[in-house]
Design a protein around this motif. Structure first.
Motif, short mmCIF file in Angstrom:
data_model
loop_
_atom_site.label_atom_id
_atom_site.label_comp_id
_atom_site.label_asym_id
_atom_site.label_seq_id
_atom_site.Cartn_x
_atom_site.Cartn_y
_atom_site.Cartn_z
N ILE A 128 0.88 -1.17 0.00
CA ILE A 128 0.00 0.00 0.00
C ILE A 128 0.92 1.22 0.00
CG2 ILE A 128 -1.91 1.17 1.15
CD1 ILE A 128 -2.48 -1.47 2.62
N LYS A 155 -1.49 -1.45 -4.26
CA LYS A 155 -2.58 -0.49 -4.18
C LYS A 155 -1.98 0.87 -3.92
CE LYS A 155 -6.04 1.49 -1.21
NZ LYS A 155 -5.43 2.79 -1.51
N ALA A 157 -2.10 5.18 -3.43
CA ALA A 157 -2.93 6.26 -2.91
C ALA A 157 -3.73 6.89 -4.05
CB ALA A 157 -2.06 7.33 -2.25
N THR A 158 -4.94 7.34 -3.74
CA THR A 158 -5.78 7.96 -4.76
C THR A 158 -5.10 9.19 -5.37
OG1 THR A 158 -7.77 7.20 -3.61
CG2 THR A 158 -8.05 8.98 -5.20
N ASP A 187 -10.94 1.01 -2.23
CA ASP A 187 -11.17 2.04 -1.22
C ASP A 187 -10.72 1.48 0.13
OD1 ASP A 187 -13.16 0.22 -0.53
OD2 ASP A 187 -14.81 1.49 -1.21
N HIS A 188 -10.83 2.29 1.19
CA HIS A 188 -10.37 1.86 2.51
C HIS A 188 -11.12 0.63 2.99
CE1 HIS A 188 -7.80 5.25 2.68
NE2 HIS A 188 -8.71 6.15 2.99
N GLN A 189 -12.42 0.62 2.76
CA GLN A 189 -13.23 -0.49 3.24
C GLN A 189 -12.82 -1.80 2.58
OE1 GLN A 189 -17.45 -0.25 2.29
NE2 GLN A 189 -18.01 -1.40 4.13
N THR A 191 -9.96 -2.50 1.18
CA THR A 191 -8.61 -2.83 1.62
C THR A 191 -8.65 -3.54 2.97
OG1 THR A 191 -7.67 -0.94 0.43
CG2 THR A 191 -6.38 -1.85 2.25
N GLU A 192 -9.39 -2.98 3.90
CA GLU A 192 -9.45 -3.56 5.24
C GLU A 192 -10.12 -4.93 5.22
OE1 GLU A 192 -11.18 -0.69 7.88
OE2 GLU A 192 -9.72 0.85 7.33
N GLY A 211 -3.68 5.55 9.40
CA GLY A 211 -3.76 4.45 8.44
C GLY A 211 -3.09 3.20 8.96
N ALA A 214 -5.30 1.50 11.46
CA ALA A 214 -6.42 0.82 10.80
C ALA A 214 -5.97 -0.52 10.22
CB ALA A 214 -7.00 1.71 9.69
N ILE A 215 -4.75 -0.55 9.67
CA ILE A 215 -4.23 -1.81 9.11
C ILE A 215 -3.94 -2.81 10.22
CG2 ILE A 215 -2.19 -2.79 7.97
CD1 ILE A 215 -2.32 -0.25 6.15
#
Length: 462
Positions: A128, A155, A157-158, A187-189, A191-192, A211, A214-215
């Motif tokens: 990421i 993946k 970053a946007t 998206d974040h969802q 990915t998680e 971030g 969250a990971i």
């Protein structure tokens, strides 16, 4: 269907847009990557190295497209080219040391036993990558992971949405099998969910502390290996015997290059009092006379817009708060008329700062630096360690022993002497405290992208 939109800092337009990949499609892509991994790992090491080198060479051939694309995506001026120097250096070094780093540890080869420890690929590595140095930060893991026999899922970053697409295309055109290196738009969802499902054997993330947390939460209970490079607030300490002009030039470049958006950029400076006034004067002059804020597509521009309006807003907030608390800004706003209150942000040098101010504690990640005088090594050490982060620290002196002695007491991942803001691929890139954990590049980087496997083979008697 939702989409990922890349808003260009150049003019606020939508520069690129890609649909978010459905979870089922992403799971299928990762499954194909896993299926391809064993065959990839069985290829001779020399073949994997040659294909990775060829992928990077193909990427270099795209320079005319990549350089303006980076300017549009994240604002780096075209005058500095792409990131090919760092990408090439890191890939070359990791390729050169691969045989040694991945070599088995032979314990015994006798008539009775063979005992050895080998390095085995984890399997599927998820990278990421961040937007600030999107090619170099990605290649830190992509190249050694592929060389070691892993497959890689990327993946991006946007803000640098097109980088993963371009990297994967280059590697495929160079002969790397399609399922061995893939790019996902998530998206974040999504990915998680993939991480929490145990889809990967190792996850490498470069980005914010939030971030990283969250990971870690997503990976909890999956026993997935993690490498996390998170925030930084890197200090520099200029001692009384330092080469003043050299220190000013390197440290201010380290603070301002890429609009201050560097993982190991200099964000706070401590200067021995005998040199303080001269250093501050030269530092302010370096910024006032040496930088031109403007459109990154203009070859005369030396500092472009920050990658996103909200990033610039945070730097403005930290700076305004510091000024309200008694700090002084040495750079006249009239010198940088291109500052538009949005993504285009003028550089600033602050004095009369203290650690009560956020600009000296929180990550700024923009073109602002605070400078404080100090009266002793002990005071400088206390201030350098008064921080939640620990990525690099830069020491300026002609006394190597003094630098080493101080370095041993600094809570950081890398200690520099008489240089700053550089990643040496021969040394492990690592951090401590809220900067994260793990390490990339160097032989240790290969070890983190593989696991040890032991063989204890007893030979039966004839």
């Amino acid at each position: 269907m939702s989409s990922l939109k890349l808003i260009s800092p150049v003019d606020g337009s939508v520069y690129a847009e890609r649909p978010v990949m459905a979870l089922e499609a992403a799971e299928a892509a990762v499954a194909r990557s896993r299926k391809a991994q064993k065959d990839w790992a069985r290829r001779p090491l020399e073949e994997r190295i040659a294909l990775v080198r060829a992928g990077v060479a193909r990427l270099n051939e795209m320079q005319d497209e990549v350089v303006p694309e980076l300017a549009w995506m994240m604002g780096r001026p075209v005058r500095y080219g792409g990131e090919f120097g760092g990408v090439n250096e890191r890939t070359h070094y990791m390729a050169e040391i691969a045989a040694r780093a991945l070599a088995p540890v032979e314990i015994e080869t006798s008539a009775q036993f063979e005992r050895r420890i080998v390095r085995e690929a984890h399997g599927v590595v998820f990278v990421i990558a961040p937007w600030n140095y999107p090619y170099m930060t990605a290649i830190n893991t992509v190249a050694p992971a592929l060389i070691a026999g892993n497959t890689v899922v990327l993946k991006h970053a946007t803000q640098t949405l097109l980088v993963g697409e371009r990297m994967v295309r280059a590697f495929h055109e160079a002969g790397v099998p399609e399922d061995v290196f893939i790019n996902l738009f998530l998206d974040h969802q999504g990915t998680e969910k993939l991480i929490s499902a145990g889809s990967f054997n190792f996850v490498n993330f470069t980005g914010s502390v939030g971030g990283g947390k969250a990971i870690e939460r997503a990976a909890a209970g999956t026993f997935t290996g993690l490498g996390l490079e998170l925030g930084g607030k890197d200090p520099g300490y200029v001692m009384e015997d330092a080469d003043l002009d050299w220190a000013v030039d390197v440290l201010m470049d380290g603070a301002m290059f890429n609009a201050g958006q560097c993982c190991c950029g200099i964000e706070r400076l401590y200067v021995a009092r005998p040199l303080y006034d001269a250093f501050v004067e030269k530092a302010a002059a370096w910024v006032a006379s040496g930088l031109k804020l403007g459109n990154p597509l203009d070859p005369d521009t030396t500092i472009g817009p920050m990658a996103n309006v909200r990033f610039a807003a945070e730097v403005r907030a930290q700076t305004s708060e510091a000024l309200a608390q008694g700090a002084r800004g040495l750079i006249d706003p009239a010198l940088f008329p291109a500052d538009d209150g949005g993504a285009y942000l003028m550089p600033q040098v602050l004095v009369d700062v203290t650690h009560d101010m956020r600009v000296m504690r929180d990550e700024s990640f923009g073109p602002v630096v605070g400078i404080m005088p100090v009266d002793s090594d002990e005071e400088a050490l206390r201030l350098m360690n008064d921080c939640q982060f620990g990525l690099t620290a830069s020491l300026w002196t002609n006394d190597v022993e003094r630098a080493a002695r101080l370095g041993a007491e600094i809570e950081t991942g890398t200690v520099f002497m008489n240089r700053a803001d550089y990643l040496d691929p021969a040394l492990c890139w690592t951090g401590c405290k809220a900067t994260g954990r793990g390490g990339s590049l160097s032989e240790i980087g290969f070890h983190n992208l593989t696991r040890p496997k032991s063989y204890h083979l007893r030979k039966t008697s004839a």
